[in-house]
Design an enzyme around this catalytic site. Structure first.
Site, mmCIF file in Angstrom:
data_model
loop_
_atom_site.group_PDB
_atom_site.id
_atom_site.type_symbol
_atom_site.label_atom_id
_atom_site.label_comp_id
_atom_site.label_asym_id
_atom_site.label_seq_id
_atom_site.Cartn_x
_atom_site.Cartn_y
_atom_site.Cartn_z
ATOM 1 N N GLY A 46 0.838 -1.195 0.000
ATOM 2 C CA GLY A 46 0.000 0.000 0.000
ATOM 3 C C GLY A 46 0.868 1.239 0.000
ATOM 4 O O GLY A 46 1.995 1.225 0.501
ATOM 5 N N GLN A 51 3.126 9.912 0.845
ATOM 6 C CA GLN A 51 4.415 9.220 1.008
ATOM 7 C C GLN A 51 5.369 9.512 -0.150
ATOM 8 O O GLN A 51 6.571 9.272 -0.037
ATOM 9 C CB GLN A 51 4.199 7.710 1.136
ATOM 10 C CG GLN A 51 3.506 7.315 2.436
ATOM 11 C CD GLN A 51 3.308 5.815 2.523
ATOM 12 O OE1 GLN A 51 2.319 5.293 2.036
ATOM 13 N NE2 GLN A 51 4.259 5.117 3.111
ATOM 14 N N CYS A 117 5.559 -0.236 7.110
ATOM 15 C CA CYS A 117 5.230 0.919 6.275
ATOM 16 C C CYS A 117 6.461 1.320 5.486
ATOM 17 O O CYS A 117 7.568 1.335 6.032
ATOM 18 C CB CYS A 117 4.795 2.074 7.180
ATOM 19 S SG CYS A 117 4.363 3.576 6.281
ATOM 20 N N LEU A 118 6.281 1.635 4.204
ATOM 21 C CA LEU A 118 7.426 2.028 3.378
ATOM 22 C C LEU A 118 8.080 3.307 3.884
ATOM 23 O O LEU A 118 9.246 3.565 3.581
ATOM 24 C CB LEU A 118 6.986 2.191 1.915
ATOM 25 C CG LEU A 118 6.526 0.891 1.233
ATOM 26 C CD1 LEU A 118 6.026 1.179 -0.173
ATOM 27 C CD2 LEU A 118 7.646 -0.139 1.221
ATOM 28 N N HIS A 159 -4.771 1.696 7.509
ATOM 29 C CA HIS A 159 -3.391 2.188 7.616
ATOM 30 C C HIS A 159 -3.158 3.306 6.598
ATOM 31 O O HIS A 159 -2.592 4.358 6.921
ATOM 32 C CB HIS A 159 -2.433 1.004 7.375
ATOM 33 C CG HIS A 159 -0.982 1.353 7.268
ATOM 34 N ND1 HIS A 159 -0.021 0.823 8.105
ATOM 35 C CD2 HIS A 159 -0.306 2.169 6.396
ATOM 36 C CE1 HIS A 159 1.171 1.315 7.765
ATOM 37 N NE2 HIS A 159 1.030 2.120 6.717
ATOM 38 N N GLU A 160 -3.624 3.090 5.363
ATOM 39 C CA GLU A 160 -3.401 4.090 4.304
ATOM 40 C C GLU A 160 -4.207 5.362 4.559
ATOM 41 O O GLU A 160 -3.720 6.479 4.325
ATOM 42 C CB GLU A 160 -3.739 3.510 2.930
ATOM 43 C CG GLU A 160 -2.884 2.310 2.495
ATOM 44 C CD GLU A 160 -1.396 2.545 2.635
ATOM 45 O OE1 GLU A 160 -0.936 3.693 2.457
ATOM 46 O OE2 GLU A 160 -0.679 1.583 2.957
ATOM 47 N N HIS A 163 -2.570 7.695 6.837
ATOM 48 C CA HIS A 163 -1.556 8.548 6.190
ATOM 49 C C HIS A 163 -2.183 9.864 5.723
ATOM 50 O O HIS A 163 -1.549 10.919 5.791
ATOM 51 C CB HIS A 163 -0.945 7.853 4.969
ATOM 52 C CG HIS A 163 0.177 6.908 5.289
ATOM 53 N ND1 HIS A 163 1.354 7.296 5.883
ATOM 54 C CD2 HIS A 163 0.293 5.569 5.073
ATOM 55 C CE1 HIS A 163 2.155 6.245 6.012
ATOM 56 N NE2 HIS A 163 1.538 5.185 5.538
#
Ligand code: NI
Length: 192
Positions: A46, A51, A117-118, A159-160, A163
């Site tokens: 994701g 990000q 997470c990236l 989660h996304e 962000h």
């Protein structure tokens, strides 16, 4: 298409609240294509636009699934593949784009998932979230959709969407655990 640089914690840009997408044009399609390329390259499941530095309410997700049409890949690891119960079919991409996503009816039941997470590379921690929800979102043409989400997809989309509100998964941890995670990240970064 292009692979975009991914912003990492504790960069202040990740704390921004993203603005709704109002224009559904070719620039949006290009951004989405670039986000998918960036996510697959990382690799991750994701990615939110913030990000990659774009404060727009837009996320891409791909949980992949076994390819029903493909033959199982021979794996020479010594065990009995006829009866092992593993799925040896190659995975196929299932790209999903969620524009202006909104959570409706989060379940009262919670589930715990070890999240990563990236933007917080190589750090994983258990986070508790509603285990199911309905999601409303727009597609690349601005058409509104609604769908019930559960399991990993419910976790991932929450989660996304966090962000988009400037929240990272480590913000769900105790201050002690969050600081430990950020220190570990800083140390890993120094060591290259
Ligand atoms: Ni993330």
């Amino acid at each position: 298409m292009a692979i975009l640089p991914i912003i990492e914690a504790p960069d202040a840009r990740l704390k921004q609240i993203s603005a709704p997408v109002t224009v559904f044009d070719d620039a949006l399609k290009t951004l989405v294509a670039d986000m998918f390329e960036t996510m697959y390259d990382a690799p991750g499941i994701g990615l939110a636009a913030i990000q990659v530095g774009v404060p727009a309410r837009l996320v891409v997700v791909d949980l992949m699934e076994p390819d029903e049409d493909a033959a199982p890949e021979p794996v020479d690891d010594g065990h009995d593949h006829e009866n092992c119960g593993h799925d040896h079919r190659p995975m196929k991409k299932v790209p999903r784009v969620f524009i202006n996503p909104e959570i409706l009816d989060p379940s009262e039941e919670f589930s715990v998932y070890s999240e990563g997470c990236l933007s917080v590379p190589d750090i994983y921690a258990d986070v508790e979230r509603p285990e199911a929800c309905r999601l409303r979102w727009q597609d690349l043409d601005g058409v509104v959709h609604e769908e019930a989400m559960e399991g990993l997809m419910a976790t991932c989309i929450q989660h996304e969407i966090d962000h988009l509100e400037g929240i990272l998964f480590i913000d769900h941890l105790s201050r002690l655990k969050r600081n430990m995670a950020l220190k570990k990240l800083e140390k890993a970064r120094k060591m290259g």
